[in-house]
Scaffold this active site. Structure first.
Site, PDB file in Angstrom:
ATOM      1  N   GLY A   1      14.717  77.445  51.050  1.00 39.20           N
ATOM      2  CA  GLY A   1      14.518  77.416  52.608  1.00 39.20           C
ATOM      3  C   GLY A   1      14.602  78.902  53.062  1.00 39.20           C
TER       4      GLY A   1
ATOM      5  N   ASN B   1      11.814  66.759  47.838  1.00 40.42           N
ATOM      6  CA  ASN B   1      13.008  66.505  48.186  1.00 40.42           C
ATOM      7  C   ASN B   1      13.358  66.681  49.735  1.00 40.42           C
ATOM      8  OD1 ASN B   1      15.930  66.336  48.805  1.00 40.42           O
ATOM      9  ND2 ASN B   1      16.495  68.207  47.654  1.00 40.42           N
TER      10      ASN B   1
ATOM     11  N   GLU C   1      22.833  72.266  47.140  1.00 40.11           N
ATOM     12  CA  GLU C   1      23.616  71.825  48.181  1.00 40.11           C
ATOM     13  C   GLU C   1      24.669  70.844  47.848  1.00 40.11           C
ATOM     14  OE1 GLU C   1      19.924  70.987  50.168  1.00 40.11           O
ATOM     15  OE2 GLU C   1      19.455  73.019  50.291  1.00 40.11           O
TER      16      GLU C   1
ATOM     17  N   HIS D   1      21.864  69.132  42.720  1.00 42.49           N
ATOM     18  CA  HIS D   1      21.337  70.341  43.699  1.00 42.49           C
ATOM     19  C   HIS D   1      22.314  71.058  44.174  1.00 42.49           C
ATOM     20  CE1 HIS D   1      19.257  71.783  47.033  1.00 42.49           C
ATOM     21  NE2 HIS D   1      18.095  71.293  46.339  1.00 42.49           N
TER      22      HIS D   1
ATOM     23  N   GLU E   1      16.223  76.218  40.696  1.00 40.01           N
ATOM     24  CA  GLU E   1      15.955  76.499  42.040  1.00 40.01           C
ATOM     25  C   GLU E   1      17.061  77.840  42.367  1.00 40.01           C
ATOM     26  OE1 GLU E   1      14.560  73.083  44.470  1.00 40.01           O
ATOM     27  OE2 GLU E   1      16.566  72.787  44.157  1.00 40.01           O
TER      28      GLU E   1
ATOM     29  N   SER F   1      11.222  77.546  48.177  1.00 46.33           N
ATOM     30  CA  SER F   1      10.232  78.266  49.171  1.00 46.33           C
ATOM     31  C   SER F   1       8.916  77.843  48.384  1.00 46.33           C
ATOM     32  CB  SER F   1      10.703  79.522  49.426  1.00 46.33           C
ATOM     33  OG  SER F   1      11.918  79.660  50.296  1.00 46.33           O
TER      34      SER F   1
ATOM     35  N   LYS G   1      16.007  65.989  51.356  1.00 50.98           N
ATOM     36  CA  LYS G   1      17.206  66.174  51.996  1.00 50.98           C
ATOM     37  C   LYS G   1      17.799  65.449  52.998  1.00 50.98           C
ATOM     38  CE  LYS G   1      16.202  71.009  50.421  1.00 50.98           C
ATOM     39  NZ  LYS G   1      16.574  72.194  50.329  1.00 50.98           N
TER      40      LYS G   1
HETATM   41  P1  13P Z   1      12.674  74.662  50.044  1.00 49.57           P
HETATM   42  O1  13P Z   1      11.591  74.223  49.441  1.00 49.57           O
HETATM   43  O2  13P Z   1      12.684  74.156  51.762  1.00 49.57           O
HETATM   44  O3  13P Z   1      13.012  76.022  49.777  1.00 49.57           O
HETATM   45  O4  13P Z   1      13.859  73.609  49.311  1.00 49.57           O
HETATM   46  C1  13P Z   1      13.704  73.833  47.999  1.00 49.57           C
HETATM   47  C2  13P Z   1      14.715  72.807  47.360  1.00 49.57           C
HETATM   48  O5  13P Z   1      15.948  72.883  47.595  1.00 49.57           O
HETATM   49  C3  13P Z   1      14.175  71.556  46.926  1.00 49.57           C
HETATM   50  O6  13P Z   1      15.421  70.797  46.308  1.00 49.57           O
END
Ligand code: 13P
Length: 249
Positions: A170, A8, A94, A92, A164, A209, A10
């Site tokens: 992150g 992803n 976010e 997601h 997740e 992560s 983002k």
């Molecule tokens: P990270 O791998 O950067 O922690 O992000 C995970 C994520 O949100 C994938 O959709």
């Protein structure tokens, strides 16, 4: 079941970053698992062109529940497909946080995206406060209940669940392997109650992560059938080893 290594991007990436895609494809012509990158909408069709004829698939990061119309700034599932997407990430954390997306809207989008022929990756996960309060499984249960279609209308590989934990995204922090196993086992059991035996064919991804150094251990946990990777999917040199770890898991 075919395992899935999904990236992803983002809100990251410009045209010059597509060289990472070329490098990834060159390094992994036959990856031994499914390999997917989900770039921002601006790069989707160009990434799909780079990936044409390779084993890399591309997907969107969100879609609208309607097929077309007066929805400024939105993109429909059909439009993602038209741009070359085979998958879409929905719900997601976010988007749930930044855009107030509810389980109800995630379900509506899921149904729309499946109707358009896309494989849907539905994201769920608890916040740190919810985990500390001992509410993780209750939260996951509610999100599964509300975000997923009531019946499985596609083949099992058309629906993917990504667990997740919000606090692991992150941050460089991950749940223990035992905690990952507990949640993935709970997700599988919940899906089996809902969909019956067909639920055994649904892929369950872990996200948060994931990197080359922890991927193999996470992939050895029962009911982990792949990963949804953020930061470590941006560079071929970081994502490639995760793909390899999944292929041999
Ligand atoms: P990270 O791998 O950067 O922690 O992000 C995970 C994520 O949100 C994938 O959709």
């Amino acid at each position: 079941m075919r395992k899935l290594a999904a990236g992803n991007w983002k809100m990251n990436g410009s045209v010059e970053d597509l060289d990472e895609v070329t490098a990834l494809i060159a390094a992994h012509p036959a990856p031994g698992c499914e390999m997917l990158l989900c770039p921002p909408a601006t790069l989707l069709s160009r990434m799909a062109e780079r990936a044409a004829g390779s084993s890399l698939m591309v997907g969107g990061q969100d879609c609208h529940a309607k097929t077309s119309g007066a929805h400024t700034g939105d993109v429909s599932a059909q439009m993602l497909k038209d741009a070359g997407a085979t998958h879409v990430i929905l719900g997601h954390s976010e988007r749930r946080a930044d855009h107030g997306e509810s389980d109800i809207s995630v379900r509506a989008k899921t149904i729309a995206a499946q109707a358009a022929g896309l494989t849907v990756i539905v994201c769920i996960g608890e916040t740190e406060a919810q985990r500390n309060a001992g509410d993780t499984l209750a939260v996951i249960g509610r999100q599964l209940e509300g975000s997923l279609p009531t019946s499985l209308t596609t083949a099992p590989d058309g629906l993917v669940i990504a667990y997740e934990p919000v606090w692991a995204i992150g941050t460089g922090r991950t749940p223990t392997l035992q905690e990952v196993g507990e949640v993935h086992g709970f997700i599988r059991a919940t899906l089996t109650k809902r969909y019956g035996e067909a639920a055994n064919g649904l892929r369950l991804l872990y996200g948060g992560s994931v990197k080359a150094s922890n991927a193999a251990a996470i992939f050895a946990v029962p009911h982990v059938n792949g990963a949804l990777v953020g930061g470590a999917s941006l560079k071929a040199a970081d994502f490639g080893p995760i793909v390899l770890a999944l292929a041999v898991s």
